[in-house]
Design an enzyme around this catalytic site. Structure first.
Site, PDB file in Angstrom:
ATOM      1  N   LYS A   1       0.847  -1.194   0.000  1.00 57.51           N
ATOM      2  CA  LYS A   1       0.000   0.000   0.000  1.00 57.51           C
ATOM      3  C   LYS A   1       0.881   1.241   0.000  1.00 57.51           C
ATOM      4  O   LYS A   1       1.913   1.275   0.673  1.00 57.51           O
ATOM      5  CB  LYS A   1      -0.918  -0.037   1.233  1.00 57.51           C
ATOM      6  CG  LYS A   1      -1.968   1.058   1.271  1.00 57.51           C
ATOM      7  CD  LYS A   1      -2.874   0.920   2.504  1.00 57.51           C
ATOM      8  CE  LYS A   1      -3.982   1.974   2.507  1.00 57.51           C
ATOM      9  NZ  LYS A   1      -4.877   1.862   3.683  1.00 57.51           N
TER      10      LYS A   1
ATOM     11  N   SER B   1      -9.917   2.128   2.503  1.00 61.29           N
ATOM     12  CA  SER B   1      -8.940   2.835   1.694  1.00 61.29           C
ATOM     13  C   SER B   1      -7.957   1.909   0.982  1.00 61.29           C
ATOM     14  O   SER B   1      -7.365   2.320  -0.022  1.00 61.29           O
ATOM     15  CB  SER B   1      -8.163   3.815   2.568  1.00 61.29           C
ATOM     16  OG  SER B   1      -7.368   3.145   3.515  1.00 61.29           O
TER      17      SER B   1
ATOM     18  N   SER C   1     -10.476  -0.104   6.730  1.00 66.11           N
ATOM     19  CA  SER C   1      -9.784   0.025   5.438  1.00 66.11           C
ATOM     20  C   SER C   1      -9.072  -1.231   4.947  1.00 66.11           C
ATOM     21  O   SER C   1      -8.623  -1.268   3.804  1.00 66.11           O
ATOM     22  CB  SER C   1      -8.765   1.165   5.501  1.00 66.11           C
ATOM     23  OG  SER C   1      -9.412   2.395   5.396  1.00 66.11           O
TER      24      SER C   1
END
Lengths: 95, 492
Positions: free
Chosen positions: B77, B155, B179
């Protein structure tokens, strides 16, 4: 409680985010919506409840007071938008 | 089957037997990654780094006794600092930023021999539930049932999309209000948010420090156990990381949950809950009951206040954390006009660099922390947070071993369909996930079935603090009973 244009302008200033005058009304609307959502918390009886400060009850560890890192001026400045003579450079702050 | 479709566990076994090399496995993923550009999941690719690491992994495997993650290609990420690789947190304010240091999570992965394929798309500063607040444009869900492009969730949307589309074997995610778990559910993969403090936050761009926690996003519960073992543990650089031994999470996957008590929180049965979600939840209860667990009705009375509590505390912490983006030390600095001073530099830089949702959360956080409102909003939210945590503590004290709940209130929705007029609409996506972050508890999302449209739906299991091993074993039972094997048909 709703946020008016003056409050929106003040919050933007405190946040150091430039918001054009023409955009303040829309911002105030969205912030009011978020704040309206928060208002639900007024329904909760919190008498005698201590505010939560730590997710897990723990005492922060202490470390020995010695230098473990440092002397990395070039690495620290590498990503700066404006670095000169070993310093971060910014617009003049004192006359 | 092409090697990029494998699980960590099967790749590990094949690598150790010499049936495949880490270089071959990496090449398969790099090929899939390049063919997957239509998903906009990988936003910075690192093929050279990947091949260097793969060659080193092969040498280590040949020497024997390599760790489980050795030679496993993963995506990272964009929130994790990877030395020399762009790390933007999905934000224009960090355009061009290449950290001079490595996050603890990625350092542990590379130390264990894992291979870095690149950085994955995400909502800007992890603020969002649809990946649409990303400066790179949204990642796209590989699941597709009509002409619409669907959100992979957020997210960690790029992470979920990349794992679901077999662009990598696994990915790192972070979870502040859901997320990891919400995108895992939307994309039909597994994701675990560990107990707060289990995984170091050092080198992870901060959103809300008392809620943020990193974790693995994988193709199976076993993979989540393997990868969590690699990234967990105490880190002197994160004072909130717990100095506790890391158990062998994989060894805990016995499939035996006989006699365990599974709590079903009645407050999670929301008015207007879609029938399909309710039915899925019931099926999950049956699966655990069939495995010998006891299903127990429990009450978590402050559940309905979790979302408003989160949307006070997270923006408050964000407004403080994001004050560091000032155009001085790293990232974007606005072009200044004649006579502009330092205040104009801050204000223009932040207006240009932050997207609208991030600006709103910073301002909402600034407001609740400002003089005259601190007690009414921020302190009150911290008190309600204490009550939310107490609800869970009481359930666990009464003998509950784990809690079963839906992960999301719906399956994946179309890009552009939510939150346009009212940001609160998007916030409601986190209704089942956010409670755990507030209480610091571990939670795992497991894909359980498809809805009538053909999109994945997940269930969530919530565990006692520090008992991820036991939690993963529950999830493993659910996974085996559900037998979810569906894959998105390739269109990208």
């Amino acid at each position: 409680m709703s946020i008016d244009i003056d409050t929106a302008r003040k919050v933007a200033k405190l946040s150091r985010i430039r918001v054009e005058e023409g955009d303040l009304l829309a911002l105030a609307d969205k912030l009011s919506s978020i704040l309206g959502f928060m208002e639900q918390l007024k329904e909760v009886d919190v008498t005698g409840v201590e505010p939560m400060t730590s997710v897990t009850p723990m005492r922060l560890k202490r470390r020995v007071d010695v230098v473990t890192d440092g002397d990395q001026q070039a690495a620290v400045l590498k990503n700066a938008p404006d670095a000169r003579e070993g310093f971060f450079a910014v617009p003049k702050v004192v006359e | 089957m092409s090697a990029n479709t494998w699980t960590i566990a099967s790749a590990r076994d094949a690598l150790r037997k010499g049936e495949v090399t880490a270089v071959d496995l990496t090449m398969a993923c790099l090929t899939a990654m390049d063919a997957g550009d239509g998903l906009n999941a990988f936003v910075h690719k690192t093929p050279e780094l990947a091949l260097d690491q793969a060659r080193a992994a092969d040498a280590r495997l040949a020497a024997g006794a390599a760790p489980a993650m050795c030679g496993i290609p993963v995506g990272v990420k964009d929130l994790f600092a990877v030395k020399g690789v762009p790390t933007q947190a999905g934000s224009n304010i960090l355009r061009g930023f290449k950290p001079e240091y490595e996050s603890t999570v990625t350092a542990k992965l590379w130390g264990a021999g894992a291979v870095c394929l690149g950085k994955l798309n995400m909502d800007e500063f992890a603020m969002g539930s649809s990946n649409e607040s990303s400066c790179y444009g949204p990642a796209v869900n590989p699941w597709k049932v009509d002409e619409r492009k669907l959100t992979p969730g957020g997210s960690s949307g790029g992470s979920a999309a990349a794992v679901a589309a077999d662009l990598c074997l696994a990915a790192t995610g972070t979870d502040t209000g859901g997320s990891i778990r919400q995108p895992a559910a939307f994309c039909g993969i597994t994701g675990i948010k560990p107990t707060y403090g289990r995984v170091s936050r050092w080198g992870v761009v901060a959103y809300a420090s008392s809620l943020d926690q990193a974790g693995p996003m994988t193709k199976s519960v076993r993979d989540a156990a393997i990868m969590l073992g690699a990234i967990a543990g105490h880190d002197p650089k994160d004072s909130t990381s717990a100095d506790l031994a890391v158990p062998d999470f994989e060894a805990a996957l016995t499939g035996d949950i006989r006699g365990k008590w599974i709590g079903i929180p009645r407050e999670y049965r929301l008015d207007g809950m879609p029938a399909e979600i309710a039915a899925l939840w019931d099926r999950g209860m049956d699966m655990l009951r069939d495995a010998g667990a006891q299903i127990v009705d429990i009450s978590l009375p402050h559940t309905k206040f979790a979302l408003p509590t989160y949307y006070v505390i997270a923006p408050a912490e964000a407004s403080s954390n994001l004050a560091r983006y000032d155009g001085v030390r790293y990232g974007h600095r606005a072009k200044l006009a004649q006579g502009d001073g330092i205040t104009e530099m801050y204000e223009k830089t932040r207006a240009e660099g932050f997207g609208p949702e991030v600006q709103r959360r910073i301002m909402a956080g600034t407001y609740v922390l400002s003089a005259g409102f601190y007690d009414a909003y921020y302190n009150r939210a911290r008190k309600v947070r204490a009550l939310i945590k107490r609800d869970f503590e009481q359930a666990f004290a009464a003998g509950i071993d784990a809690i079963l709940a839906p992960t999301t209130p719906s399956s994946a929705f179309g890009l552009g369909e939510q939150g346009g007029a009212d940001p609160v609409e998007m916030y409601l996506n986190d209704v089942f996930t956010v409670t755990l972050n507030l209480a610091g508890l571990p939670g795992v999302a497991v894909p359980v079935g498809l809805d009538s449209k053909g999109l994945p739906l997940g269930l969530q299991m919530i565990g006692r603090p520090w008992e991820e091993a036991d939690l993963l074993n529950h999830a493993y039972v659910l996974e085996r009973a559900a037998g979810f094997v569906a894959k998105p048909a390739k269109w990208w």
